[in-house]
Scaffold this active site. Sequence first.
Site, PDB file in Angstrom:
ATOM      1  N   SER A 259      10.709   1.301  -5.595  1.00 37.62           N
ATOM      2  CA  SER A 259       9.334   1.205  -5.109  1.00 37.62           C
ATOM      3  C   SER A 259       8.418   2.077  -5.976  1.00 37.62           C
ATOM      4  O   SER A 259       8.383   1.913  -7.188  1.00 37.62           O
ATOM      5  CB  SER A 259       9.298   1.576  -3.626  1.00 37.62           C
ATOM      6  OG  SER A 259       8.217   0.963  -3.007  1.00 37.62           O
TER       7      SER A 259
ATOM      8  N   HIS B 216      13.088  -3.652   2.172  1.00 35.54           N
ATOM      9  CA  HIS B 216      12.586  -2.951   0.993  1.00 35.54           C
ATOM     10  C   HIS B 216      13.516  -1.776   0.637  1.00 35.54           C
ATOM     11  O   HIS B 216      13.812  -0.926   1.479  1.00 35.54           O
ATOM     12  CB  HIS B 216      11.171  -2.444   1.305  1.00 35.54           C
ATOM     13  CG  HIS B 216      10.449  -1.879   0.128  1.00 35.54           C
ATOM     14  ND1 HIS B 216      10.479  -2.453  -1.130  1.00 35.54           N
ATOM     15  CD2 HIS B 216       9.650  -0.784   0.014  1.00 35.54           C
ATOM     16  CE1 HIS B 216       9.738  -1.726  -1.951  1.00 35.54           C
ATOM     17  NE2 HIS B 216       9.229  -0.719  -1.289  1.00 35.54           N
TER      18      HIS B 216
HETATM   19  C1  MCU Z   1       6.081  -0.804  -4.241  1.00 35.81           C
HETATM   20  O1  MCU Z   1       5.634   0.544  -4.278  1.00 35.81           O
HETATM   21  C2  MCU Z   1       4.721   1.076  -3.345  1.00 35.81           C
HETATM   22  C3  MCU Z   1       3.440   0.272  -3.291  1.00 35.81           C
HETATM   23  O2  MCU Z   1       2.849   0.244  -4.567  1.00 35.81           O
HETATM   24  C4  MCU Z   1       2.482   0.926  -2.305  1.00 35.81           C
HETATM   25  O3  MCU Z   1       1.304   0.158  -2.145  1.00 35.81           O
HETATM   26  C5  MCU Z   1       3.100   1.139  -0.974  1.00 35.81           C
HETATM   27  O4  MCU Z   1       2.269   1.958  -0.238  1.00 35.81           O
HETATM   28  O5  MCU Z   1       4.313   1.836  -1.112  1.00 35.81           O
HETATM   29  C6  MCU Z   1       5.292   1.246  -1.937  1.00 35.81           C
HETATM   30  C7  MCU Z   1       6.442   2.205  -1.862  1.00 35.81           C
HETATM   31  O6  MCU Z   1       6.561   3.111  -2.650  1.00 35.81           O
HETATM   32  O7  MCU Z   1       7.241   2.061  -0.796  1.00 35.81           O
HETATM   33  C8  MCU Z   1       8.250   3.017  -0.567  1.00 35.81           C
END
Ligand code: MCU
Length: 397
Positions: free
Chosen positions: A210, A344
């Site tokens: 992420s 996720h």
């Molecule tokens: C996918 O990474 C991020 C995303 O860019 C954000 O918008 C969201 O808030 O969080 C994602 C993340 O890091 O989830 C753990």
Amino acid sequence: MIFISIFFALGLTLIAFARPEPPINCPGLPDDFTLQNYTKLTDPFTDVRGKKITTKQQWACRRQEISQLLQQYELGPLPPKPARFFATFQDGVLNITTFEGSKYTSFAVQVVGNEAGTSRQPIPAIISLGGLSIPKPDGIASITFNNDEIANQGGLQSRGVGKFYDLYGSDHPASATIAWAWGVARIIDALEGTTGHNIDPTKLALTGCSRNGKGTIVAGAFNDRIALTIPQESGTGGTGCWRIADQNEVEGVNVQTLREIVTENVWFSPTLDEFVNKTTLLPFDHHLLAALIAPRALLDVASSAFSWLGPESQFGCMKTAHKVWEALGVPDNMGISEIGDHNHCAFPDTQQGDLDAYIQKFLLGQDSDTNILKTDLEDNAGFVEKDWIEWATPTLA
Ligand code: MCU
């Protein structure tokens, strides 16, 4: 002298040297460089002067140019290796101290699973940003990098907070992601300069999921000593392309865009703010960030389950990046595995074989089939090459 002897007596190693980068004679960016509007994915094989790239040597300079552009407009500058640092390895902990002028900062990373190695036959390791969220492969050590302490990612108010900024100043223009790339480099310096950890520093992988996947692609791109880069579900700002995300949003997809991301966190330098509503002025997109990794190995572990991550953008962007590995004659050094049957950052069994193939070939030196370019979405996740790519892929001599 006594100080050094004590270190050796404790089985620790003291190091303090700087190794210069090998020189390549490249012209660099022209003084009159100007941004130009370009709605498709920018051509990896034409440099900013309009010259076609036909050889691997020319690619080395184009690569340097892309690295400079990314630092200038999106990531902020990556400082060179600090002139002085020392590292110790003891009880599974690598302690690293770096000095800049009168300032210094220290951080530590935990090493586990390195028992399998012997001093005769060191083993590979996976460095993870924020902890592993892929299964740890057997026979491979795991190093957990607490990237948040180097550069905080707690929203916009965390700009300039962390040990990187303690050393370089809270107003240093480095983004969190390039600061983490700096941290990864220091971990590798420390592995190279200490003994007793049984890790082979030429067999290192890097991963993170992420937001830490965004950090993984940046740190892999800016660290030539990483053999295999495995961003996981990094989405927009990671293995997705800014332009494709924008286009998807126009089509009604709830996808993260550059416009949104710069309001959310400090993953990018403030210089990127200028491109809000103008991603088509960027002289690169993230296919070129990924391309900095070539010919080293990259496996993009993506998810098709969340529109926010941009499944078309991730797949299309990385499919486009793959052309650089094709041009370099090593197409099987880069793969995409996009599957949506999981939560996720919960790595599914359905991607295990793809991950194993990359670990086997690039960390363990075994034979495996790494020709993996797939999404479980229909029609290449909606990505139509001719809508995005106006250039041909050469075979670089
Ligand atoms: C996918 O990474 C991020 C995303 O860019 C954000 O918008 C969201 O808030 O969080 C994602 C993340 O890091 O989830 C753990």
